[in-house]
Design a protein around this motif. Structure first.
Motif, PDB file in Angstrom:
ATOM      1  N   GLY A   7      10.799  21.034  97.017  1.00  0.00           N
ATOM      2  CA  GLY A   7      12.077  20.616  97.218  1.00  0.00           C
ATOM      3  C   GLY A   7      12.537  20.678  98.637  1.00  0.00           C
ATOM      4  N   VAL A   8      11.663  21.186  99.577  1.00  0.00           N
ATOM      5  CA  VAL A   8      12.144  21.286 100.970  1.00  0.00           C
ATOM      6  C   VAL A   8      12.071  19.600 101.585  1.00  0.00           C
ATOM      7  CG1 VAL A   8      11.436  22.001 103.129  1.00  0.00           C
ATOM      8  CG2 VAL A   8      10.715  23.428 101.148  1.00  0.00           C
ATOM      9  N   THR A   9      13.216  19.518 102.239  1.00  0.00           N
ATOM     10  CA  THR A   9      13.283  18.305 103.166  1.00  0.00           C
ATOM     11  C   THR A   9      12.533  18.287 104.399  1.00  0.00           C
ATOM     12  OG1 THR A   9      15.472  17.948 102.089  1.00  0.00           O
ATOM     13  CG2 THR A   9      15.066  16.444 103.791  1.00  0.00           C
ATOM     14  N   ILE A  10      11.734  17.377 104.740  1.00  0.00           N
ATOM     15  CA  ILE A  10      11.050  17.546 106.047  1.00  0.00           C
ATOM     16  C   ILE A  10      11.087  16.193 106.732  1.00  0.00           C
ATOM     17  CG2 ILE A  10       8.580  17.377 106.658  1.00  0.00           C
ATOM     18  CD1 ILE A  10       8.227  18.989 103.913  1.00  0.00           C
ATOM     19  N   ILE A  11      11.490  16.437 108.160  1.00  0.00           N
ATOM     20  CA  ILE A  11      11.747  15.491 109.191  1.00  0.00           C
ATOM     21  C   ILE A  11      10.674  15.447 110.126  1.00  0.00           C
ATOM     22  CG2 ILE A  11      13.173  14.662 110.741  1.00  0.00           C
ATOM     23  CD1 ILE A  11      15.112  16.441 108.382  1.00  0.00           C
ATOM     24  N   LEU A  12       9.784  14.804 110.478  1.00  0.00           N
ATOM     25  CA  LEU A  12       8.817  15.033 111.357  1.00  0.00           C
ATOM     26  C   LEU A  12       8.675  13.809 112.217  1.00  0.00           C
ATOM     27  CD1 LEU A  12       6.129  12.947 110.382  1.00  0.00           C
ATOM     28  CD2 LEU A  12       5.865  14.647 108.713  1.00  0.00           C
ATOM     29  N   THR A  13       7.969  14.013 113.551  1.00  0.00           N
ATOM     30  CA  THR A  13       8.039  13.134 114.373  1.00  0.00           C
ATOM     31  C   THR A  13       6.516  13.012 114.600  1.00  0.00           C
ATOM     32  OG1 THR A  13       7.954  14.432 116.374  1.00  0.00           O
ATOM     33  CG2 THR A  13      10.270  13.687 115.775  1.00  0.00           C
ATOM     34  N   THR A  14       6.060  11.626 115.148  1.00  0.00           N
ATOM     35  CA  THR A  14       4.764  11.899 115.359  1.00  0.00           C
ATOM     36  C   THR A  14       4.295  10.628 116.030  1.00  0.00           C
ATOM     37  OG1 THR A  14       2.631  11.486 114.241  1.00  0.00           O
ATOM     38  CG2 THR A  14       4.309  10.571 113.305  1.00  0.00           C
ATOM     39  N   HIS A  15       3.292  10.674 116.914  1.00  0.00           N
ATOM     40  CA  HIS A  15       2.768   9.407 117.546  1.00  0.00           C
ATOM     41  C   HIS A  15       1.573   9.023 116.890  1.00  0.00           C
ATOM     42  CE1 HIS A  15       5.184   9.397 121.109  1.00  0.00           C
ATOM     43  NE2 HIS A  15       4.926  11.003 121.174  1.00  0.00           N
ATOM     44  N   TYR A  16       1.181   9.598 115.469  1.00  0.00           N
ATOM     45  CA  TYR A  16       0.119   8.988 114.920  1.00  0.00           C
ATOM     46  C   TYR A  16       0.699   8.309 113.704  1.00  0.00           C
ATOM     47  CZ  TYR A  16      -2.389  12.512 117.345  1.00  0.00           C
ATOM     48  OH  TYR A  16      -3.137  13.391 118.464  1.00  0.00           O
ATOM     49  N   ILE A  17       0.516   6.850 113.816  1.00  0.00           N
ATOM     50  CA  ILE A  17       1.318   6.270 112.818  1.00  0.00           C
ATOM     51  C   ILE A  17       0.680   6.434 111.365  1.00  0.00           C
ATOM     52  CG2 ILE A  17       1.959   3.625 112.251  1.00  0.00           C
ATOM     53  CD1 ILE A  17       2.869   4.520 114.905  1.00  0.00           C
ATOM     54  N   GLU A  18      -0.777   6.516 111.501  1.00  0.00           N
ATOM     55  CA  GLU A  18      -1.290   6.876 110.100  1.00  0.00           C
ATOM     56  C   GLU A  18      -0.653   8.101 109.419  1.00  0.00           C
ATOM     57  OE1 GLU A  18      -3.108   7.378 112.936  1.00  0.00           O
ATOM     58  OE2 GLU A  18      -4.420   8.964 112.727  1.00  0.00           O
ATOM     59  N   GLU A  19      -0.304   8.969 110.343  1.00  0.00           N
ATOM     60  CA  GLU A  19       0.344  10.185 109.676  1.00  0.00           C
ATOM     61  C   GLU A  19       1.695   9.714 108.934  1.00  0.00           C
ATOM     62  OE1 GLU A  19      -0.229  14.064 111.611  1.00  0.00           O
ATOM     63  OE2 GLU A  19       1.712  13.680 112.223  1.00  0.00           O
ATOM     64  N   ALA A  20       2.265   9.014 109.516  1.00  0.00           N
ATOM     65  CA  ALA A  20       3.487   8.532 108.857  1.00  0.00           C
ATOM     66  C   ALA A  20       3.310   7.723 107.711  1.00  0.00           C
ATOM     67  CB  ALA A  20       4.664   7.734 109.892  1.00  0.00           C
ATOM     68  N   GLU A  21       2.333   6.911 107.847  1.00  0.00           N
ATOM     69  CA  GLU A  21       1.887   5.833 106.959  1.00  0.00           C
ATOM     70  C   GLU A  21       1.485   6.844 105.469  1.00  0.00           C
ATOM     71  OE1 GLU A  21      -0.481   2.843 108.662  1.00  0.00           O
ATOM     72  OE2 GLU A  21      -0.602   1.807 106.613  1.00  0.00           O
ATOM     73  N   GLU A  22       0.852   7.725 105.699  1.00  0.00           N
ATOM     74  CA  GLU A  22       0.120   8.774 104.963  1.00  0.00           C
ATOM     75  C   GLU A  22       1.227   9.562 104.108  1.00  0.00           C
ATOM     76  OE1 GLU A  22      -3.397   9.177 104.355  1.00  0.00           O
ATOM     77  OE2 GLU A  22      -2.786  10.961 102.861  1.00  0.00           O
ATOM     78  N   MET A  23       2.055  10.202 104.902  1.00  0.00           N
ATOM     79  CA  MET A  23       2.928  11.157 104.418  1.00  0.00           C
ATOM     80  C   MET A  23       4.438  10.583 104.014  1.00  0.00           C
ATOM     81  SD  MET A  23       1.360  13.846 105.084  1.00  0.00           S
ATOM     82  CE  MET A  23       2.832  14.899 104.978  1.00  0.00           C
ATOM     83  N   ALA A  24       4.918   9.662 105.033  1.00  0.00           N
ATOM     84  CA  ALA A  24       6.680   9.448 104.864  1.00  0.00           C
ATOM     85  C   ALA A  24       7.180   8.571 103.527  1.00  0.00           C
ATOM     86  CB  ALA A  24       7.102   8.796 106.121  1.00  0.00           C
ATOM     87  N   ASP A  25       8.269   9.041 103.126  1.00  0.00           N
ATOM     88  CA  ASP A  25       8.931   8.275 102.126  1.00  0.00           C
ATOM     89  C   ASP A  25       9.888   7.367 102.985  1.00  0.00           C
ATOM     90  OD1 ASP A  25       7.935  10.000  99.778  1.00  0.00           O
ATOM     91  OD2 ASP A  25       9.864  11.328 100.795  1.00  0.00           O
ATOM     92  N   ARG A  26      10.406   7.902 103.930  1.00  0.00           N
ATOM     93  CA  ARG A  26      11.239   6.687 104.808  1.00  0.00           C
ATOM     94  C   ARG A  26      10.840   6.968 106.202  1.00  0.00           C
ATOM     95  NH1 ARG A  26      16.997   6.329 104.848  1.00  0.00           N
ATOM     96  NH2 ARG A  26      17.058   8.618 104.798  1.00  0.00           N
ATOM     97  N   ILE A  27      10.979   5.968 106.879  1.00  0.00           N
ATOM     98  CA  ILE A  27      10.663   5.869 108.384  1.00  0.00           C
ATOM     99  C   ILE A  27      11.720   5.407 109.184  1.00  0.00           C
ATOM    100  CG2 ILE A  27       9.175   4.659 110.235  1.00  0.00           C
ATOM    101  CD1 ILE A  27       6.872   4.937 108.045  1.00  0.00           C
ATOM    102  N   GLY A  28      12.092   6.120 110.267  1.00  0.00           N
ATOM    103  CA  GLY A  28      13.069   5.691 111.377  1.00  0.00           C
ATOM    104  C   GLY A  28      12.326   5.281 112.670  1.00  0.00           C
ATOM    105  N   VAL A  29      12.821   4.358 113.104  1.00  0.00           N
ATOM    106  CA  VAL A  29      12.117   4.306 114.499  1.00  0.00           C
ATOM    107  C   VAL A  29      13.296   4.284 115.332  1.00  0.00           C
ATOM    108  CG1 VAL A  29      11.003   2.310 115.955  1.00  0.00           C
ATOM    109  CG2 VAL A  29      10.442   2.527 113.555  1.00  0.00           C
ATOM    110  N   ILE A  30      13.132   5.018 116.443  1.00  0.00           N
ATOM    111  CA  ILE A  30      13.961   5.312 117.701  1.00  0.00           C
ATOM    112  C   ILE A  30      13.511   4.886 119.008  1.00  0.00           C
ATOM    113  CG2 ILE A  30      13.295   7.704 118.013  1.00  0.00           C
ATOM    114  CD1 ILE A  30      16.230   8.497 118.537  1.00  0.00           C
ATOM    115  N   ASN A  31      14.275   4.188 119.767  1.00  0.00           N
ATOM    116  CA  ASN A  31      14.046   3.804 120.960  1.00  0.00           C
ATOM    117  C   ASN A  31      15.119   3.753 121.860  1.00  0.00           C
ATOM    118  OD1 ASN A  31      11.967   3.077 122.752  1.00  0.00           O
ATOM    119  ND2 ASN A  31      12.141   1.002 122.601  1.00  0.00           N
ATOM    120  N   GLY A  32      14.903   4.283 123.216  1.00  0.00           N
ATOM    121  CA  GLY A  32      16.009   4.231 124.297  1.00  0.00           C
ATOM    122  C   GLY A  32      17.235   5.050 123.415  1.00  0.00           C
ATOM    123  N   GLY A  33      16.832   5.937 122.708  1.00  0.00           N
ATOM    124  CA  GLY A  33      18.232   6.620 122.059  1.00  0.00           C
ATOM    125  C   GLY A  33      18.903   5.845 121.181  1.00  0.00           C
ATOM    126  N   GLU A  34      18.498   4.963 120.568  1.00  0.00           N
ATOM    127  CA  GLU A  34      19.065   4.136 119.463  1.00  0.00           C
ATOM    128  C   GLU A  34      17.918   4.055 118.327  1.00  0.00           C
ATOM    129  OE1 GLU A  34      20.625   0.512 121.069  1.00  0.00           O
ATOM    130  OE2 GLU A  34      21.906   1.411 122.317  1.00  0.00           O
TER     131      GLU A  34
END
Ligand SMILES: Nc1ncnc2c1ncn2[C@@H]1O[C@H](COP(=O)(O)OP(=O)(O)OP(=O)(O)O)[C@@H](O)[C@H]1O
Ligand SMILES: [Mg+2]
Lengths: 253, 308
Positions: free
Chosen positions: B184-211
């Protein structure tokens, strides 16, 4: 009040002291012994009594203050500076602790250590000279208040410093001269009248005078003024810390 | 269900004048794994630091489980565990006292059994009396994770948890993150390995230039932006694409034996039947065909390029 956090910080800081135990204890004992040999035995034997007190006994309160100020400042400043330096302060900042609790933990540990060292010096002095403590309760009060106040001052320096040089510059350039010129080794009555007046601007004079009064009942300035001065310092340091945390100065961006 | 973290109109302008976060609005759902992607300097760490109280927001409000991170910081912060990007450790301390320190700092009474479990889960139990300075980089990273878990947080921030971590440990971490999520723990992770996000995430947020550029279910994101490719391996090599097929987005491999047709998954009409008919009309036979979907990495690169 997050008591677990205060205890965690306190235990962490005391453990740091424990790791450097030899250095923490050996150095004040050695320094005190050297002072007694040089000022007590060698020079002191040629000096007359001051206000009926042998010179070697006369310098004990001053020596204790010298160590107390130095140790309080360096312990507390290093304690808070180091996490900033290594980056581990992220944990303090992200924890559910108030500024007040952080200060109690760090300042409490620093003050504990310097009080212990002060007492250690007192014990060491026993091997060299005789002394009595006329007002033991006041002696302990002065000891605690001074340790707390200057640990807070050290804490402020540690927050302000952003390199190791700044960490050391205030203790070295300001506190050490003020202590030496604050009557640790002489009564200010021994100074020419003009310098007696100038000396009264040195806050450390009041600390040493009051502390010496608790030992021998003699003082350069009124004891009431000494206590008032310590409390004023304490308030200054408290408001300094309060301001720092309120503005997040040098801790948060 | 109400979000566990709610970020409203948050901006951060550093004293240097740099606007690291610009009017961020984001909700993190209870129990999800949220991956925050973005190039270097995008503002990922700044956003996390702001939520955790290390950086003060210039504007906007954030609540954690309904508690405002400023006015009700104790309640908000005690729910959060943070594993920072930088390997900042108390180098001269041993592992076990550091665990107790972290737990105490977050206002929890000592719990030797819990600490032992966390250390065992992260294969650190044997190192519990080792000075942190003597540990390898990967083990230090695990110590930081263990510290963050020492006080049983409901939300765990992992800022690039697998940077500089070997493949085995990376899979261990993924495993650990999944187990935490199951609890039941909520997890927020950042990564530069896309396969990691692809493998793990339920949702994905993309941030660039602070937006925040996109926030989307991983599967939806991949469908929405994913381009599919149809690869045709030919019977006979071609020297060039026949003129009659010019209005199809086709590519011919240098050897002339493979044709690649790119189409948009979103479009209802893929154009494949027409293409195949056209090919037949031109007498082009193929011995194999398969389709593939572009990876998150490609999606991500195209997003960042778009916003640049
Ligand atoms: N304390 C600070 N003072 C001034 N500018 C800062 C500070 N911290 C970060 N920045 C700037 O804010 C921007 C965002 O930085 P941030 O660390 O959030 O990026 P990031 O997305 O985590 O990048 P990376 O992938 O490299 O970790 C960068 O331009 C950075 O230089
Ligand atoms: Mg970062």
């Amino acid at each position: 009040m997050n008591l677990y956090a205060i205890r965690a910080i306190y235990v962490f800081e005391m453990a740091r002291t424990g790791r450097t135990l030899m250095q923490s204890i050996a150095s004040p004992i050695l320094t005190t012994a050297l002072y007694f040999i040089v000022f007590g035995a060698a020079i002191g034997s040629r000096m007359g009594e001051i206000d009926g007190i042998s010179y070697a006994s006369f310098i004990i309160p001053g020596l204790m203050m010298l160590s107390l100020l130095g140790e309080s400042i360096s312990n507390a400043s290093f304690g808070i500076y180091f996490p900033k330096f290594t980056g581990t302060s992220y944990e303090l900042l992200s924890a559910p602790v108030s500024a007040f609790e952080i200060v109690i933990g760090f300042v409490g540990a620093a003050a504990t250590k310097s009080v212990l060292i002060g007492l250690l010096i007192l014990v060491t002095a026993r091997f060299f000279v005789d002394y009595q403590i006329i007002h033991p309760v006041w002696m302990v009060t002065f000891l605690l208040l001074t340790a707390l106040t200057f640990s807070m001052f050290g804490f402020i320096i540690g927050l302000w410093a952003d390199d190791f040089q700044k960490l050391q510059i205030i203790p070295m350039m300001i506190i050490t001269p003020l202590t030496f010129l604050g009557g640790a080794f002489y009564s200010i009555n021994m100074l020419p009248p003009f310098w007696q007046k100038v000396t009264l601007f040195n806050p450390v004079v009041y600390l040493i005078s009051g502390f010496r009064w608790s030992f021998y009942g003699i003082a350069d300035v009124n004891v009431g003024i000494s206590i008032a001065m310590i409390l004023v310092f304490m308030l200054l340091c408290l408001s300094g810390i309060w301001l720092i945390f309120r503005t997040g100065y040098r801790l948060k961006s | 269900m109400d979000p566990i973290i709610s970020i409203r109109n948050v901006s951060k302008v550093f004293p240097s004048g740099l606007r690291a976060l610009n009017d961020i609005n984001l909700d993190i759902r209870r129990g999800e794994i949220f991956a925050l992607l973005g190039p270097n300097g995008a503002g990922k760490t700044t956003l996390i630091s702001t939520i955790c109280g290390i950086v003060t927001a210039s504007a906007g409000t954030i609540t954690v489980d309904g508690h405002d991170i400023v006015s009700d910081y104790r309640a908000a912060r005690s729910k959060i565990g943070l594993v920072p990007q930088e390997l900042a450790t108390a180098a001269f301390e041993s592992v076990l006292p550091q665990m107790n320190f972290s737990r105490g700092l977050f206002g929890k009474p000592a719990d030797a059994a819990h600490i032992e479990k966390v250390l065992r889960d992260l294969s650190l139990w044997d190192k519990r009396n080792a000075k942190i300075i003597t540990l390898s980089g990967g083990m230090k990273r695990r110590v930081l994770i263990a510290k963050a878990l020492s006080h049983e947080p409901e939300v765990l921030f992992l800022d690039e948890p697998t940077a500089g971590v070997d493949v085995e440990l990376r899979h261990d971490m993924w495993q650990m993150v999944r187990e935490l999520r199951e609890r039941g723990v909520t997890i927020i992770l950042t990564t530069h390995y896309i396969e990691e996000a692809e493998e793990m995430a339920d949702r994905i947020g993309v941030i660039n230039g602070g937006e925040i550029k996109v926030v989307e279910e991983k599967t939806v994101l991949m469908n929405k932006l994913g381009k599919k490719q149809l690869t045709l391996t030919l019977q006979q090599t071609l020297s060039q694409i026949p003129a009659g097929l010019a209005n199809y987005p086709l590519e011919l491999s240098p050897e002339g034996d493979v044709l690649i047709y790119t189409f948009d998954v979103q479009k209802e009409h893929t154009g494949i039947p027409e293409l195949l008919r056209e090919l037949g009309r031109h007498g082009i036979d193929f011995k194999d065909l398969h389709s593939s979907q572009s990876s998150l990495e490609e999606i991500f690169v195209s997003l960042v390029k778009e916003s640049a």
